[in-house]
Design a protein around this motif. Structure first.
Motif, PDB file in Angstrom:
ATOM      1  N   MET A 248      -0.747   1.778  24.930  1.00 54.25           N
ATOM      2  CA  MET A 248      -0.324   2.420  23.692  1.00 54.25           C
ATOM      3  C   MET A 248      -1.345   2.137  22.595  1.00 54.25           C
ATOM      4  O   MET A 248      -1.984   1.084  22.569  1.00 54.25           O
ATOM      5  N   ALA A 249      -1.510   3.098  21.708  1.00 49.35           N
ATOM      6  CA  ALA A 249      -2.302   2.934  20.493  1.00 49.35           C
ATOM      7  C   ALA A 249      -1.315   2.740  19.348  1.00 49.35           C
ATOM      8  O   ALA A 249      -0.365   3.520  19.211  1.00 49.35           O
ATOM      9  N   TYR A 250      -1.527   1.717  18.543  1.00 48.53           N
ATOM     10  CA  TYR A 250      -0.531   1.439  17.515  1.00 48.53           C
ATOM     11  C   TYR A 250      -1.166   0.755  16.310  1.00 48.53           C
ATOM     12  O   TYR A 250      -2.286   0.251  16.358  1.00 48.53           O
ATOM     13  N   ASN A 251      -0.416   0.767  15.206  1.00 51.73           N
ATOM     14  CA  ASN A 251      -0.744  -0.013  14.016  1.00 51.73           C
ATOM     15  C   ASN A 251       0.124  -1.250  13.973  1.00 51.73           C
ATOM     16  O   ASN A 251       1.299  -1.209  14.363  1.00 51.73           O
ATOM     17  N   GLN A 252      -0.429  -2.329  13.491  1.00 53.21           N
ATOM     18  CA  GLN A 252       0.351  -3.558  13.376  1.00 53.21           C
ATOM     19  C   GLN A 252       1.085  -3.655  12.041  1.00 53.21           C
ATOM     20  O   GLN A 252       2.019  -4.439  11.899  1.00 53.21           O
ATOM     21  N   VAL A 253       0.672  -2.858  11.079  1.00 55.63           N
ATOM     22  CA  VAL A 253       1.279  -2.861   9.745  1.00 55.63           C
ATOM     23  C   VAL A 253       1.754  -1.448   9.441  1.00 55.63           C
ATOM     24  O   VAL A 253       1.112  -0.467   9.831  1.00 55.63           O
ATOM     25  N   PHE A 254       2.891  -1.340   8.770  1.00 49.91           N
ATOM     26  CA  PHE A 254       3.383  -0.035   8.330  1.00 49.91           C
ATOM     27  C   PHE A 254       3.451  -0.059   6.810  1.00 49.91           C
ATOM     28  O   PHE A 254       4.273  -0.745   6.232  1.00 49.91           O
ATOM     29  N   ARG A 255       2.559   0.696   6.155  1.00 54.51           N
ATOM     30  CA  ARG A 255       2.558   0.722   4.684  1.00 54.51           C
ATOM     31  C   ARG A 255       2.256   2.110   4.165  1.00 54.51           C
ATOM     32  O   ARG A 255       1.689   2.286   3.098  1.00 54.51           O
ATOM     33  N   GLU A 256       2.645   3.130   4.925  1.00 57.50           N
ATOM     34  CA  GLU A 256       2.301   4.496   4.546  1.00 57.50           C
ATOM     35  C   GLU A 256       3.036   4.973   3.299  1.00 57.50           C
ATOM     36  O   GLU A 256       2.610   5.912   2.643  1.00 57.50           O
ATOM     37  N   PHE A 257       4.149   4.332   2.949  1.00 56.17           N
ATOM     38  CA  PHE A 257       4.878   4.737   1.752  1.00 56.17           C
ATOM     39  C   PHE A 257       4.345   4.065   0.486  1.00 56.17           C
ATOM     40  O   PHE A 257       4.826   4.344  -0.609  1.00 56.17           O
ATOM     41  N   ARG A 258       3.381   3.196   0.625  1.00 54.11           N
ATOM     42  CA  ARG A 258       2.768   2.580  -0.551  1.00 54.11           C
ATOM     43  C   ARG A 258       1.791   3.561  -1.185  1.00 54.11           C
ATOM     44  O   ARG A 258       1.267   4.452  -0.527  1.00 54.11           O
ATOM     45  N   THR A 259       1.539   3.391  -2.463  1.00 56.22           N
ATOM     46  CA  THR A 259       0.698   4.337  -3.202  1.00 56.22           C
ATOM     47  C   THR A 259      -0.675   3.768  -3.536  1.00 56.22           C
ATOM     48  O   THR A 259      -1.409   4.360  -4.315  1.00 56.22           O
ATOM     49  N   TRP A 260      -1.041   2.635  -2.975  1.00 54.55           N
ATOM     50  CA  TRP A 260      -2.358   2.079  -3.233  1.00 54.55           C
ATOM     51  C   TRP A 260      -3.431   2.994  -2.656  1.00 54.55           C
ATOM     52  O   TRP A 260      -3.321   3.467  -1.528  1.00 54.55           O
ATOM     53  N   LYS A 261      -4.483   3.217  -3.427  1.00 57.78           N
ATOM     54  CA  LYS A 261      -5.607   4.027  -2.970  1.00 57.78           C
ATOM     55  C   LYS A 261      -6.826   3.129  -2.761  1.00 57.78           C
ATOM     56  O   LYS A 261      -7.058   2.176  -3.496  1.00 57.78           O
ATOM     57  N   HIS A 262      -7.598   3.457  -1.736  1.00 56.02           N
ATOM     58  CA  HIS A 262      -8.879   2.781  -1.467  1.00 56.02           C
ATOM     59  C   HIS A 262      -8.674   1.284  -1.223  1.00 56.02           C
ATOM     60  O   HIS A 262      -9.547   0.470  -1.535  1.00 56.02           O
ATOM     61  N   TYR A 263      -7.527   0.917  -0.667  1.00 58.71           N
ATOM     62  CA  TYR A 263      -7.214  -0.489  -0.425  1.00 58.71           C
ATOM     63  C   TYR A 263      -8.071  -1.025   0.714  1.00 58.71           C
ATOM     64  O   TYR A 263      -8.247  -0.381   1.744  1.00 58.71           O
ATOM     65  N   ARG A 264      -8.647  -2.217   0.507  1.00 60.43           N
ATOM     66  CA  ARG A 264      -9.487  -2.840   1.527  1.00 60.43           C
ATOM     67  C   ARG A 264      -9.098  -4.292   1.758  1.00 60.43           C
ATOM     68  O   ARG A 264      -9.904  -5.122   2.161  1.00 60.43           O
ATOM     69  N   GLY A 265      -7.840  -4.614   1.501  1.00 62.05           N
ATOM     70  CA  GLY A 265      -7.385  -5.991   1.622  1.00 62.05           C
ATOM     71  C   GLY A 265      -6.843  -6.311   2.999  1.00 62.05           C
ATOM     72  O   GLY A 265      -7.060  -5.597   3.982  1.00 62.05           O
ATOM     73  N   GLY A 266      -6.085  -7.394   3.061  1.00 66.90           N
ATOM     74  CA  GLY A 266      -5.618  -7.909   4.338  1.00 66.90           C
ATOM     75  C   GLY A 266      -4.586  -7.045   5.029  1.00 66.90           C
ATOM     76  O   GLY A 266      -4.348  -7.204   6.223  1.00 66.90           O
ATOM     77  N   MET A 267      -3.945  -6.133   4.303  1.00 69.25           N
ATOM     78  CA  MET A 267      -2.968  -5.248   4.919  1.00 69.25           C
ATOM     79  C   MET A 267      -3.544  -3.872   5.232  1.00 69.25           C
ATOM     80  O   MET A 267      -2.805  -2.948   5.584  1.00 69.25           O
ATOM     81  N   ALA A 268      -4.858  -3.716   5.108  1.00 67.72           N
ATOM     82  CA  ALA A 268      -5.504  -2.482   5.565  1.00 67.72           C
ATOM     83  C   ALA A 268      -5.532  -2.510   7.086  1.00 67.72           C
ATOM     84  O   ALA A 268      -6.098  -3.407   7.693  1.00 67.72           O
ATOM     85  N   ASP A 269      -4.923  -1.535   7.708  1.00 65.26           N
ATOM     86  CA  ASP A 269      -4.673  -1.614   9.141  1.00 65.26           C
ATOM     87  C   ASP A 269      -5.802  -1.025   9.973  1.00 65.26           C
ATOM     88  O   ASP A 269      -6.626  -0.258   9.492  1.00 65.26           O
ATOM     89  N   ASP A 270      -5.817  -1.393  11.231  1.00 65.95           N
ATOM     90  CA  ASP A 270      -6.706  -0.820  12.245  1.00 65.95           C
ATOM     91  C   ASP A 270      -5.857  -0.190  13.336  1.00 65.95           C
ATOM     92  O   ASP A 270      -4.642  -0.403  13.413  1.00 65.95           O
ATOM     93  N   VAL A 271      -6.517   0.568  14.201  1.00 69.64           N
ATOM     94  CA  VAL A 271      -5.862   1.098  15.395  1.00 69.64           C
ATOM     95  C   VAL A 271      -6.107   0.116  16.536  1.00 69.64           C
ATOM     96  O   VAL A 271      -7.259  -0.236  16.839  1.00 69.64           O
ATOM     97  N   TRP A 272      -5.030  -0.314  17.173  1.00 69.93           N
ATOM     98  CA  TRP A 272      -5.104  -1.277  18.259  1.00 69.93           C
ATOM     99  C   TRP A 272      -4.662  -0.612  19.556  1.00 69.93           C
ATOM    100  O   TRP A 272      -3.793   0.274  19.551  1.00 69.93           O
TER     101      TRP A 272
END
Length: 312
Positions: free
Chosen positions: A188-212
């Motif tokens: 399976m391909a998945y994200n470890q974090v779900f934050r799609e309802f947040r409104t932050w733009k151009h976020y590059r912090g620790g909760m910026a997710d990758d595809v695993w």
């Protein structure tokens, strides 16, 4: 004020009203419905959410037909692999739970029963609870994201539930969000974090997710994208490529990663509004963009604006 002054004021107000009415009627009204959310396709129909209810429409556009009519908010409809059923999240009985219904309409069947959470509505910044994410391909199992076993509102896990409403089973990863399965369900391909309802733009912090990528046979986990940008909504394509959206160019656009070569390619280049909540079928990807529903044809790797949609 004498009668002539009053009459003059009346004439002026009437003229202003007529000018306003003429101006409004001359405006060009939108020729398609907007705010069509959470789309999915079975390659013949498109199902989507509008004003908290679920509608379906032919892939070529036309008049949409409403499938739900409940007291709460319905969202995240997902077609079964054979396209005959739709799993979705709704609030018919108060709680936000997982339901299933025939794709052509019918009585919804409740699949989950869980406790009420303090942060459990569609506006919550980490998203509501028990959101339908996908179906498995080889088994009649609905996969949903839930916070039923965590004290932390920021952390959700992935669970499966069968169509007989048996006890949900957690997938063997500690946390998860968007997910998609290989054709044989071995990975399976998945994200470890779900934050799609947040409104932050151009976020590059620790909760910026990758595809695993998770391998069910070996238990191995691989970071496919490993990019400081936000890489979310992975979709396992029939061509064995992983499609996802990323804000690497400051707007959420569609990308594709080749599992064999690890090469990543950008497919869309929107500069005005982000792509939101994409979902994949066998030959196309449907997604939100600027409030509209749009389609990416996989074979041609090009996106198109569908014909007009009217709700009824």
């Amino acid at each position: 004020m004498n009668i002539f002054s009053r009459f003059f004021v009346f004439l002026c107000l009437t003229a202003i009203s007529l000018i306003s009415i003429t101006t409004v009627s001359a405006q060009k009204l939108p020729d398609t419905t907007r705010l069509l959310r959470f789309p999915a396709t079975n390659d013949r129909q498109i199902v989507f959410c509008y004003a908290g209810e679920i509608y379906t429409v032919g892939k070529e556009g036309g008049i949409a037909r409403r499938l739900t009519s409940g007291p709460g908010y319905s969202s995240f409809p997902r077609f079964s692999p054979d396209g005959k059923q739709i799993a979705f999240t709704s609030q018919y009985d108060g709680n936000t739970e997982v339901y299933v219904m025939p794709a052509d309409g019918g009585t919804p069947k409740r699949l989950t029963t869980s406790a009420t959470l303090g942060r459990d509505d569609i506006s919550d910044r980490m998203g509501p609870n028990n959101l339908v994410m996908a179906w498995q391909n080889t088994k009649p199992l609905v996969v949903f994201r839930s916070r039923m076993k965590t004290f932390n509102d920021f952390i959700g896990s992935l669970f499966t539930v069968g169509l007989d409403a048996e006890l949900p089973q957690q997938l063997p990863v500690p946390r998860g969000g968007f997910v998609s399965f290989s054709p044989d369900d071995s990975k399976m391909a998945y994200n470890q974090v779900f934050r799609e309802f947040r409104t932050w733009k151009h976020y590059r912090g620790g909760m910026a997710d990758d595809v695993w990528i998770y391998d069910f046979k070996t238990g191995a986990t691989e970071n496919l994208t490993n990019n400081p940008a936000q890489d979310i909504c992975p979709m396992w394509g029939p061509d064995n490529k992983i499609y996802f959206i990323s804000d690497r160019d400051n707007r959420m656009n569609l990308f594709v990663a080749d599992l064999a070569t690890k090469e990543t390619k950008q497919l869309t280049h929107f500069t005005d509004f982000d792509i939101k909540f994409p979902s994949i079928g066998k030959d196309s990807i449907v997604f939100e963009q600027a409030g509209y529903r749009k389609i990416l044809l996989l074979a041609a790797a090009r996106w198109s604006m569908p014909p007009n949609i009217s709700n009824r």
